[in-house]
Design an enzyme around this catalytic site. Structure first.
Site, PDB file in Angstrom:
ATOM      1  N   CYS A   1       0.275  -1.127   0.094  1.00 27.27           N
ATOM      2  CA  CYS A   1      -0.055  -0.651  -0.368  1.00 27.27           C
ATOM      3  C   CYS A   1       0.466   1.475   0.127  1.00 27.27           C
ATOM      4  CB  CYS A   1      -1.271  -0.111   1.091  1.00 27.27           C
ATOM      5  SG  CYS A   1      -1.711  -1.573   1.552  1.00 27.27           S
TER       6      CYS A   1
ATOM      7  N   HIS B   1      -3.774   7.246   3.977  1.00 29.49           N
ATOM      8  CA  HIS B   1      -3.564   5.539   2.744  1.00 29.49           C
ATOM      9  C   HIS B   1      -5.310   5.525   2.657  1.00 29.49           C
ATOM     10  CE1 HIS B   1      -3.994   2.042   1.177  1.00 29.49           C
ATOM     11  NE2 HIS B   1      -3.729   1.202   2.636  1.00 29.49           N
TER      12      HIS B   1
ATOM     13  N   ASN C   1      -9.850   0.527   0.239  1.00 27.50           N
ATOM     14  CA  ASN C   1      -8.964   0.131  -0.202  1.00 27.50           C
ATOM     15  C   ASN C   1      -7.999  -1.020  -1.107  1.00 27.50           C
ATOM     16  OD1 ASN C   1      -5.927  -0.894   0.855  1.00 27.50           O
ATOM     17  ND2 ASN C   1      -6.042  -1.090   2.586  1.00 27.50           N
TER      18      ASN C   1
END
Length: 319
Positions: A115, A248, A278
């Site tokens: 990520c 994020h 996500n």
């Protein structure tokens, strides 16, 4: 060595057409839309079609970023593709995308920081442009996590979606990227992992994603907070000077916890996780895309991220 200023000149994002709401999981898991929203802030996510590869998912985002930067694909001098789900083990997905774009004869390579991949890519591109190794760069963050998820694991399958984002970085006459930092701690490697090799062409029976949710939450909040405060210190500014915070987009609770710890007002915090869950390396550029038209000259944009590895880092950009 002469160091040059670097800025973001274009942004692009792309999501698959297949919208998957929380009601999908209600059909077969012991969960509800209310439970998912309360625990994660997520309402929807998008899953790519079975025959879609991550390079194909990234192509519209890349084209949008290049167009917005006022450039043609053959002007691109560097391509960095951040992904955990490459099309193949080799060649690099960056090279496959390069061929699709007809952006030939420039360096192209992949970055694997889960990520954190897009922020890693931005940092590498900034360093290379600053060191006169290129005049511009295309940085992509894209993943197809729906191929890795165990759809019977309620603790993980509700959290992720597929998506792609891209940015074009160019030389600037004034400071653009003002500070960056990158970190990793392999002692926490098992917090987020897969049971086998992952790619955008494999299914979950070959590589299954696992995550220690509570440990990831604690580690991510701690590390992203530290990193965000550090880039502000590096740039000689205060967190209160930040105009936009792009965390994020993993979980709304993580986003809100970080914003509270660094004392940034709620109206300055980007929240897109509700709409697409996500999306791993695509998370930061997709968030940037939603505010791009509202970013004013001289605005300070703070991007901070964390992911498997354990990796984390931040970028501070003055528009």
């Amino acid at each position: 060595m002469i160091r040059r200023h670097v800025t973001l000149s274009g942004i692009g994002g792309h999501l698959p057409n297949n919208l998957v709401g929380n009601d999908y999981f209600e059909q077969y898991l012991n969960t509800t839309d209310e439970w998912i929203r309360k625990r994660t802030g997520i309402a929807n996510r998008y899953f790519a079609k079975p025959d879609t590869q991550v390079s194909q998912l990234a192509l519209p985002a890349a084209r949008q970023a290049i167009k917005q930067a006022g450039m043609d694909a053959n002007d691109i001098e560097l391509i960095i593709f951040a992904t955990t789900t490459p099309d193949r083990c080799m060649p690099a997905t960056a090279c496959l995308l390069q061929s699709m774009l007809c952006a030939n004869n420039c360096p192209a390579f992949d970055v694997q920081a889960v990520c954190s991949g897009f922020v890693y890519g931005i940092s590498i591109a900034t360093a290379m442009i600053s060191a006169s190794m290129a005049n511009n760069a295309l940085v992509i963050g894209a993943d197809i996590y729906s191929r890795l998820l165990d759809m019977q694991d309620r603790s993980t399958c509700i959290l992720f979606g597929d998506g792609a984002g891209a940015a074009v970085l160019t030389r600037s006459d004034r400071a653009g990227i003002e500070a960056v930092n990158l970190y990793a701690d392999g002692r926490h490697a098992d917090l987020i992992t897969t049971t086998g090799p992952s790619s955008s062409t494999q299914s979950a029976d070959k590589a299954v994603f696992t995550m220690d949710g509570p440990a990831v939450y604690k580690t991510a909040v701690l590390k992203m907070t530290e990193s965000a405060l550090q880039v502000c210190e590096q740039a000689g500014c205060s967190p209160q000077d930040i105009d936009w915070l792009v965390v994020h987009q993993a979980n709304l609770r993580i986003i809100d916890a970080i914003a509270k710890k660094i004392k940034i007002k709620q109206d300055k915090v980007v929240r897109t996780v509700v709409d697409h869950a996500n999306t791993s390396a695509a998370s930061i550029p997709l968030g940037l895309e939603t505010i791009w038209e509202r970013i004013k000259p001289d605005d300070l944009v703070l991007m901070t991220t964390a992911g498997g590895g354990f990796t984390w880092g931040s970028v501070l950009w003055r528009a």
